[in-house]
Design an enzyme around this catalytic site. Structure first.
Site, PDB file in Angstrom:
ATOM      1  N   GLY A  91      11.102  54.084  35.933  1.00 55.38           N
ATOM      2  CA  GLY A  91      11.233  52.758  36.580  1.00 55.38           C
ATOM      3  C   GLY A  91      12.541  52.627  37.334  1.00 55.38           C
ATOM      4  O   GLY A  91      13.413  53.498  37.258  1.00 55.38           O
ATOM      5  N   GLY A  93      15.795  51.988  37.614  1.00 54.70           N
ATOM      6  CA  GLY A  93      16.901  51.812  36.671  1.00 54.70           C
ATOM      7  C   GLY A  93      18.154  51.272  37.334  1.00 54.70           C
ATOM      8  O   GLY A  93      19.095  50.840  36.668  1.00 54.70           O
ATOM      9  N   ARG A  94      18.165  51.325  38.654  1.00 52.69           N
ATOM     10  CA  ARG A  94      19.348  50.810  39.371  1.00 52.69           C
ATOM     11  C   ARG A  94      19.007  50.370  40.785  1.00 52.69           C
ATOM     12  O   ARG A  94      19.871  50.327  41.646  1.00 52.69           O
ATOM     13  CB  ARG A  94      20.440  51.866  39.408  1.00 52.69           C
ATOM     14  CG  ARG A  94      19.975  53.204  39.970  1.00 52.69           C
ATOM     15  CD  ARG A  94      21.135  54.091  40.168  1.00 52.69           C
ATOM     16  NE  ARG A  94      20.695  55.454  40.434  1.00 52.69           N
ATOM     17  CZ  ARG A  94      21.488  56.413  40.798  1.00 52.69           C
ATOM     18  NH1 ARG A  94      22.762  56.171  40.949  1.00 52.69           N
ATOM     19  NH2 ARG A  94      21.036  57.628  41.006  1.00 52.69           N
ATOM     20  N   LYS A 113      20.444  49.399  45.934  1.00 50.02           N
ATOM     21  CA  LYS A 113      20.532  50.501  44.964  1.00 50.02           C
ATOM     22  C   LYS A 113      21.946  50.539  44.389  1.00 50.02           C
ATOM     23  O   LYS A 113      22.911  50.683  45.137  1.00 50.02           O
ATOM     24  CB  LYS A 113      20.200  51.834  45.645  1.00 50.02           C
ATOM     25  CG  LYS A 113      20.271  53.036  44.693  1.00 50.02           C
ATOM     26  CD  LYS A 113      19.706  54.292  45.344  1.00 50.02           C
ATOM     27  CE  LYS A 113      19.859  55.504  44.438  1.00 50.02           C
ATOM     28  NZ  LYS A 113      19.326  56.708  45.075  1.00 50.02           N
ATOM     29  N   ASP A 125      23.894  53.330  33.653  1.00 49.92           N
ATOM     30  CA  ASP A 125      24.724  52.134  33.807  1.00 49.92           C
ATOM     31  C   ASP A 125      24.256  51.235  34.960  1.00 49.92           C
ATOM     32  O   ASP A 125      24.877  50.205  35.249  1.00 49.92           O
ATOM     33  CB  ASP A 125      26.194  52.528  34.022  1.00 49.92           C
ATOM     34  CG  ASP A 125      26.353  53.506  35.181  1.00 49.92           C
ATOM     35  OD1 ASP A 125      25.388  53.668  35.964  1.00 49.92           O
ATOM     36  OD2 ASP A 125      27.428  54.121  35.307  1.00 49.92           O
ATOM     37  N   ARG A 176      18.723  49.748  51.017  1.00 45.91           N
ATOM     38  CA  ARG A 176      17.704  50.651  51.557  1.00 45.91           C
ATOM     39  C   ARG A 176      16.557  49.839  52.169  1.00 45.91           C
ATOM     40  O   ARG A 176      16.285  48.718  51.736  1.00 45.91           O
ATOM     41  CB  ARG A 176      17.116  51.528  50.453  1.00 45.91           C
ATOM     42  CG  ARG A 176      18.115  52.378  49.735  1.00 45.91           C
ATOM     43  CD  ARG A 176      17.442  53.543  49.025  1.00 45.91           C
ATOM     44  NE  ARG A 176      16.634  53.166  47.872  1.00 45.91           N
ATOM     45  CZ  ARG A 176      16.212  54.041  46.966  1.00 45.91           C
ATOM     46  NH1 ARG A 176      16.504  55.333  47.091  1.00 45.91           N
ATOM     47  NH2 ARG A 176      15.485  53.654  45.935  1.00 45.91           N
ATOM     48  N   ARG A 183       5.868  54.930  44.683  1.00 43.70           N
ATOM     49  CA  ARG A 183       5.958  56.378  44.430  1.00 43.70           C
ATOM     50  C   ARG A 183       4.691  56.885  43.751  1.00 43.70           C
ATOM     51  O   ARG A 183       3.929  56.092  43.190  1.00 43.70           O
ATOM     52  CB  ARG A 183       7.144  56.629  43.469  1.00 43.70           C
ATOM     53  CG  ARG A 183       8.464  56.102  43.987  1.00 43.70           C
ATOM     54  CD  ARG A 183       9.379  55.603  42.859  1.00 43.70           C
ATOM     55  NE  ARG A 183      10.521  54.889  43.427  1.00 43.70           N
ATOM     56  CZ  ARG A 183      11.698  55.469  43.693  1.00 43.70           C
ATOM     57  NH1 ARG A 183      11.894  56.739  43.382  1.00 43.70           N
ATOM     58  NH2 ARG A 183      12.665  54.783  44.250  1.00 43.70           N
ATOM     59  N   ASP A 252       8.359  61.075  40.482  1.00 38.38           N
ATOM     60  CA  ASP A 252       8.888  59.717  40.657  1.00 38.38           C
ATOM     61  C   ASP A 252       9.754  59.614  41.907  1.00 38.38           C
ATOM     62  O   ASP A 252      10.173  58.516  42.276  1.00 38.38           O
ATOM     63  CB  ASP A 252       9.681  59.278  39.424  1.00 38.38           C
ATOM     64  CG  ASP A 252      10.751  60.282  39.034  1.00 38.38           C
ATOM     65  OD1 ASP A 252      10.385  61.426  38.700  1.00 38.38           O
ATOM     66  OD2 ASP A 252      11.948  59.950  39.073  1.00 38.38           O
ATOM     67  N   ASP A 262      14.839  58.972  47.777  1.00 39.93           N
ATOM     68  CA  ASP A 262      15.804  59.267  46.704  1.00 39.93           C
ATOM     69  C   ASP A 262      16.643  60.506  47.009  1.00 39.93           C
ATOM     70  O   ASP A 262      16.492  61.561  46.391  1.00 39.93           O
ATOM     71  CB  ASP A 262      15.111  59.392  45.340  1.00 39.93           C
ATOM     72  CG  ASP A 262      14.830  58.025  44.727  1.00 39.93           C
ATOM     73  OD1 ASP A 262      15.019  57.009  45.429  1.00 39.93           O
ATOM     74  OD2 ASP A 262      14.429  57.975  43.558  1.00 39.93           O
TER      75      ASP A 262
HETATM   76  P1  AMP Z   1      16.760  60.023  39.817  1.00 44.05           P
HETATM   77  O1  AMP Z   1      16.894  61.354  39.165  1.00 44.05           O
HETATM   78  O2  AMP Z   1      18.010  59.511  40.465  1.00 44.05           O
HETATM   79  O3  AMP Z   1      15.563  59.930  40.710  1.00 44.05           O
HETATM   80  O4  AMP Z   1      16.517  58.981  38.635  1.00 44.05           O
HETATM   81  C1  AMP Z   1      15.529  59.124  37.650  1.00 44.05           C
HETATM   82  C2  AMP Z   1      15.408  57.823  36.907  1.00 44.05           C
HETATM   83  O5  AMP Z   1      16.667  57.478  36.316  1.00 44.05           O
HETATM   84  C3  AMP Z   1      15.025  56.641  37.753  1.00 44.05           C
HETATM   85  O6  AMP Z   1      14.247  55.803  36.942  1.00 44.05           O
HETATM   86  C4  AMP Z   1      16.360  56.008  38.084  1.00 44.05           C
HETATM   87  O7  AMP Z   1      16.252  54.647  38.413  1.00 44.05           O
HETATM   88  C5  AMP Z   1      17.108  56.222  36.801  1.00 44.05           C
HETATM   89  N1  AMP Z   1      18.556  56.297  36.985  1.00 44.05           N
HETATM   90  C6  AMP Z   1      19.266  57.263  37.605  1.00 44.05           C
HETATM   91  N2  AMP Z   1      20.573  57.006  37.571  1.00 44.05           N
HETATM   92  C7  AMP Z   1      20.719  55.841  36.911  1.00 44.05           C
HETATM   93  C8  AMP Z   1      21.834  55.027  36.532  1.00 44.05           C
HETATM   94  N3  AMP Z   1      23.072  55.372  36.838  1.00 44.05           N
HETATM   95  N4  AMP Z   1      21.584  53.887  35.861  1.00 44.05           N
HETATM   96  C9  AMP Z   1      20.337  53.526  35.541  1.00 44.05           C
HETATM   97  N5  AMP Z   1      19.252  54.246  35.851  1.00 44.05           N
HETATM   98  C10 AMP Z   1      19.431  55.381  36.525  1.00 44.05           C
HETATM   99 MG    MG Z   2      14.578  58.785  41.696  1.00 49.63          MG
END
Ligand code: AMP
Ligand code: MG
Length: 491
Positions: A91, A93-94, A113, A125, A176, A183, A252, A262
């Site tokens: 989901g 997350g940020r 973002k 975080d 963005r 996705r 994702d 991403d």
């Molecule tokens: P990514 O590898 O950046 O595509 O992220 C994979 C998942 O981790 C996604 O659900 C992102 O929203 C979440 N995510 C990545 N970095 C962070 C962060 N610093 N804080 C919260 N969620 C994160």
């Molecule tokens: Mg991602």
């Protein structure tokens, strides 16, 4: 600019509770501007001075400090396969979806973002660091200028708020823009959790808003898979053709609109190595350059699996239908790739043997680790009277190069190619400048010291990627220090 509340819609929010959590952004103390993309603003139909308008506090709004009147921020839920393994619920997350605004190019969604934690942040975080935000911003806009489908980036704001990665860094927020951020993982989420009603609702939503032509097909869901298969195949060809490695092709991170999505530990090829792994955290090389097209295919299988419950047939027959759709991927990719490579070699017609000529050129480049971007640009200057000195410099085995160059020139002659015209054609499709890691790093280091001029300069250069840059080094082989740069998932 949507400074009036009525300017916003949020059709995604209309999907209802299972799809998201509504929540406000978390701000950053004393935000400042880092960068803005005038081209992205133009896409939205905004004037170049949009950020200076008095009727809204754009800096605080886009840093998550004040709510944007009329927007309805939400974090959506999705799941996904990460590095080939089912990862369960992920989901946003940020990232927060603010809603959509109407533009000449259709409705565009805006996302912040890095604007704080959400129920999907897990141990994260909710923040994005300045470093990765600059990389995402610059590459989004560079891809748009290259004509490669991508999400866009309007701006970055920054703050001295500390964010801990391998070392202490500072926070930033990227705004963005895309018609949709849906996705593959959104569909996987509802399929894997057995929420088939919601799955159908999502598919119907996506088709009616983003792929209405599928409604005319005998089976709209199979037609949707067909559309995504085609767009993903051509996107992979676009990536391969500019020597781009995404780095984290998890499901994702795969866009249902076939957009590059991403930007994380991506990289452009310097010396050509088909096995190049741009993400330092990718120990197995799952997402190595040469594997990307197959991974795109693998990810589409994951999407097909998720769409299976929607096909109104016994499971086996439904599976066969979707596999037949996926099968189209191979030829669409192969054709798209050959088309791009023909253009990159300046070939205006289609001849037998072109594929071998292309393959042998790539082998030749690989055997000398010749710079991917520069090789094509210098090849444009090769002429029938053999003027090839700077090109020759790129190759270790000059005899092998000579043999290939002779074949190439014969092929060009066979279509009565005029050298100068071929060079123009080639230089219009082969970028002179791509966002090599060391270029991004130069902008990042200066930005971390409070000077954003290099980010702005690079943005301008990358918005005209086919022009020779004023600073010659932007288009040259990276300096030695670039070799030690390690780009990991940390962002
Ligand atoms: P990514 O590898 O950046 O595509 O992220 C994979 C998942 O981790 C996604 O659900 C992102 O929203 C979440 N995510 C990545 N970095 C962070 C962060 N610093 N804080 C919260 N969620 C994160
Ligand atoms: Mg991602």
């Amino acid at each position: 600019m949507p400074t009036r509340a009525s300017a916003w819609v949020n059709r995604f929010a209309g999907l209802g509770a299972p799809f998201f959590t509504a929540l406000p952004a978390s701000g950053m103390p004393v935000p400042h501007w880092v960068a803005r993309s005038p081209d992205c603003a133009a896409l939205l139909g905004w004037p170049a001075d949009w950020w200076q308008h008095q009727d809204w506090d754009s800096l605080n709004v886009l840093s998550g400090n004040s709510a944007w009147p009329g927007s309805s921020p939400l974090a959506s839920v999705y799941s996904g396969h990460q590095f080939g393994v089912w990862a369960g619920q992920l989901g946003d997350g940020r990232a927060l979806l603010l809603g959509e605004i109407e533009t000449a190019a259709g409705p565009m969604e805006l996302q912040l973002k890095g604007a704080g934690r959400t129920p999907y942040s897990r141990r994260g975080d909710g923040r994005a660091v300045l470093r990765s935000s600059i990389r995402e911003f610059l590459c989004s806009e560079a891809f748009a200028a290259l004509g490669i489908p991508t999400t866009r980036a309007l701006c970055i704001t920054g703050s001295s708020l500390p964010v801990w990665r391998e070392t202490p860094e500072t926070a930033a927020v990227v705004t963005r823009v895309a018609p949709s951020f849906i996705r593959f993982g959104h569909f996987e989420h509802f399929a894997h959790t057995g929420q088939h009603q919601a799955l159908r609702q999502l598919a119907d939503f996506f088709i009616s808003h983003h792929a209405p032509e599928c409604l005319d097909a005998a089976d709209p869901y199979a037609a949707l898979l067909e559309r995504v298969t085609r767009q993903t195949a051509t996107l992979m060809a676009d990536w391969q053709a500019v020597g781009f490695c995404h780095g984290v092709m998890n499901t994702d991170n795969m866009s249902m609109l076939g957009l590059t999505l991403d930007y994380g530990p991506f990289g452009f090829m310097d010396g050509f190595d088909p096995g190049h792994i741009c993400n330092h955290s990718d120990d197995q090389g799952r997402y190595a350059y040469a594997r990307q097209p197959n991974i795109g295919f693998w990810n589409l299988h994951a999407l097909a699996q998720a769409l299976l419950p929607l096909i109104d047939k016994p499971a086996e027959a439904a599976g066969e239908d979707l596999l037949a759709v996926l099968e189209g991927y191979k030829s669409i990719f192969a054709e798209a790739m050959l088309k791009r490579m023909r253009a990159k070699l300046g070939l205006a017609t289609v001849r037998e043997g072109d594929k071998d000529l292309v393959d042998d050129w790539l082998k030749l480049m690989a055997s000398s680790r010749a710079d991917f971007t520069i090789s094509f640009r210098r090849l444009a200057a090769l002429t029938q009277n053999g003027d090839a000195e700077r090109l020759l410099d790129l190759f270790i085995d000059r005899e092998l190069f000579g043999a290939w160059a002779t074949r190439y020139l014969v092929r060009c002659q066979a279509e009565d190619s005029v050298d100068a015209e071929r060079a123009l054609r080639m230089n219009a499709v082969n970028p002179a400048v791509v966002l090599r890691n060391h270029l991004a790093e130069g902008a990042i280091r200066m930005a971390q010291a409070g000077d954003f001029s290099e980010t702005e300069r690079l943005l301008k250069v990358l918005q005209h990627p086919f022009d020779l840059p004023a600073r010659a080094s932007d288009a040259e082989i990276p300096p030695d220090w670039a070799q030690s740069l390690e780009i990991s998932c940390s962002s």
